[in-house]
Design an enzyme around this catalytic site. Structure first.
Site, PDB file in Angstrom:
ATOM      1  N   HIS A  65       0.791  -1.276  -0.044  1.00 54.16           N
ATOM      2  CA  HIS A  65       0.058  -0.106   0.016  1.00 54.16           C
ATOM      3  C   HIS A  65       0.953   1.334   0.089  1.00 54.16           C
ATOM      4  O   HIS A  65       0.327   2.439  -0.095  1.00 54.16           O
ATOM      5  CB  HIS A  65      -0.984  -0.089   1.048  1.00 54.16           C
ATOM      6  CG  HIS A  65      -0.344   0.468   2.395  1.00 54.16           C
ATOM      7  ND1 HIS A  65      -0.135  -0.502   3.310  1.00 54.16           N
ATOM      8  CD2 HIS A  65      -0.183   1.580   3.048  1.00 54.16           C
ATOM      9  CE1 HIS A  65       0.434   0.147   4.561  1.00 54.16           C
ATOM     10  NE2 HIS A  65       0.267   1.247   4.263  1.00 54.16           N
ATOM     11  N   ASP A 110       0.283  -7.811   1.824  1.00 55.60           N
ATOM     12  CA  ASP A 110       0.958  -6.087   1.933  1.00 55.60           C
ATOM     13  C   ASP A 110       2.394  -6.224   1.776  1.00 55.60           C
ATOM     14  O   ASP A 110       2.952  -5.650   2.729  1.00 55.60           O
ATOM     15  CB  ASP A 110       0.040  -5.483   3.069  1.00 55.60           C
ATOM     16  CG  ASP A 110       0.340  -4.019   3.259  1.00 55.60           C
ATOM     17  OD1 ASP A 110       0.581  -3.435   2.065  1.00 55.60           O
ATOM     18  OD2 ASP A 110       0.070  -3.488   4.039  1.00 55.60           O
ATOM     19  N   SER A 204       4.217   3.157   7.596  1.00 55.63           N
ATOM     20  CA  SER A 204       4.015   2.355   6.974  1.00 55.63           C
ATOM     21  C   SER A 204       5.247   1.905   5.794  1.00 55.63           C
ATOM     22  O   SER A 204       5.975   2.530   5.466  1.00 55.63           O
ATOM     23  CB  SER A 204       2.907   2.383   5.864  1.00 55.63           C
ATOM     24  OG  SER A 204       1.689   2.325   6.472  1.00 55.63           O
TER      25      SER A 204
END
Length: 258
Positions: A65, A110, A204
């Site tokens: 992502h 992910d 992230s």
């Protein structure tokens, strides 16, 4: 100076992103300048920012992502105010995902592998982090780090990366908090029980480090960050090591574990 101007834009633009866009280190402290030589800072001119991990001289591991257009990758960076002499800027030559559609779910796949446009030379502030030889055990003390927000819900981005120690906790704990997580997934649940310490907006794609190896990739968590001490979800790198090695070796058709 260019990087400082970019950061100024990031500070304005990044704070408008929703929690789902990117994850921070809340409850941590400024990292030692010598402890994050593998940490990559990734951003683009639109204000999207993430972290990544250098796993050899030409490859960075991050979250799916975190994919972005016009990605810029800094290695050897510590302070936005005082750049290191040996820090390097790279761009992505190729990106690899577990699915050709780049699709993933909150609990699966992910992960993104980035080939840099050219290798970096190892130096005082640039070196790689090892892939895991074994999965981490519940209770393991692990390290997280990144340039993400250090407070939540109010967003304050630091000029140097922040670090914190957290623990691997039973996956069942995350299943109770984050319904409807599946019974099994290729993720790790990690945090500090009863304390607001964990990853958040801007972190992230960064590493969860256990025993000197990258065991997890910051994926997602609660909103506000570490709400009531809630643990966060990390992609379990050990489950993808064969895929990572295959891609790096040139087998770009390698498939991820189902």
């Amino acid at each position: 100076m260019v990087l400082i101007r970019v950061l100024a834009n990031l500070l304005v633009l990044q704070l408008s992103y929703a929690q789902k866009s990117s994850e921070l280190v809340v409850g941590g402290h400024p990292c030692n300048i010598y402890e994050h030589h593998f940490l990559a800072f990734m951003y683009n001119s639109s204000g999207f920012m993430c972290s990544g991990t250098l796993i050899n001289q030409q490859w960075v591991l991050s979250a799916a992502h975190c994919d972005m257009e016009n990605m810029h990758i800094y290695l050897g960076l510590h302070s936005f105010k005082l750049p290191n002499k040996d820090q390097k800027k790279r761009v992505a030559k190729e990106k690899f995902f577990c699915l050709s559609s780049k699709s993933y779910t909150k609990w699966d796949k992910d992960i993104m592998l980035i080939k840099l446009n050219k290798p970096v030379t190892y130096s005082t502030h640039i070196a790689s982090l090892s892939l895991p030889s074994n999965p981490p055990r519940v209770g393991s003390v692990c390290r997280i780090m990144g340039w993400g927000s250090i407070t939540s819900p109010k967003k304050i981005l630091p000029f140097v990366p922040h670090c914190a120690n957290i623990n691997i906790v039973p996956y069942t704990v995350c299943r109770v908090i984050y319904r409807p997580l599946p019974e099994q997934s290729r993720t790790l649940c990690a945090g500090v029980s009863g304390r607001r310490i964990g990853s958040c907006l801007g972190d992230s794609g960064g590493p969860l480090i256990c025993n000197g190896q990258i065991q997890g990739i910051v994926s997602w968590g609660s909103d506000p960050c570490v709400n009531r001490g809630a643990p966060s979800i990390y992609t379990k790198v050990f489950d993808y090591t064969d895929w990572i090695h295959s891609i790096i070796a040139g087998n770009t058709a390698a498939t991820c574990p189902s």
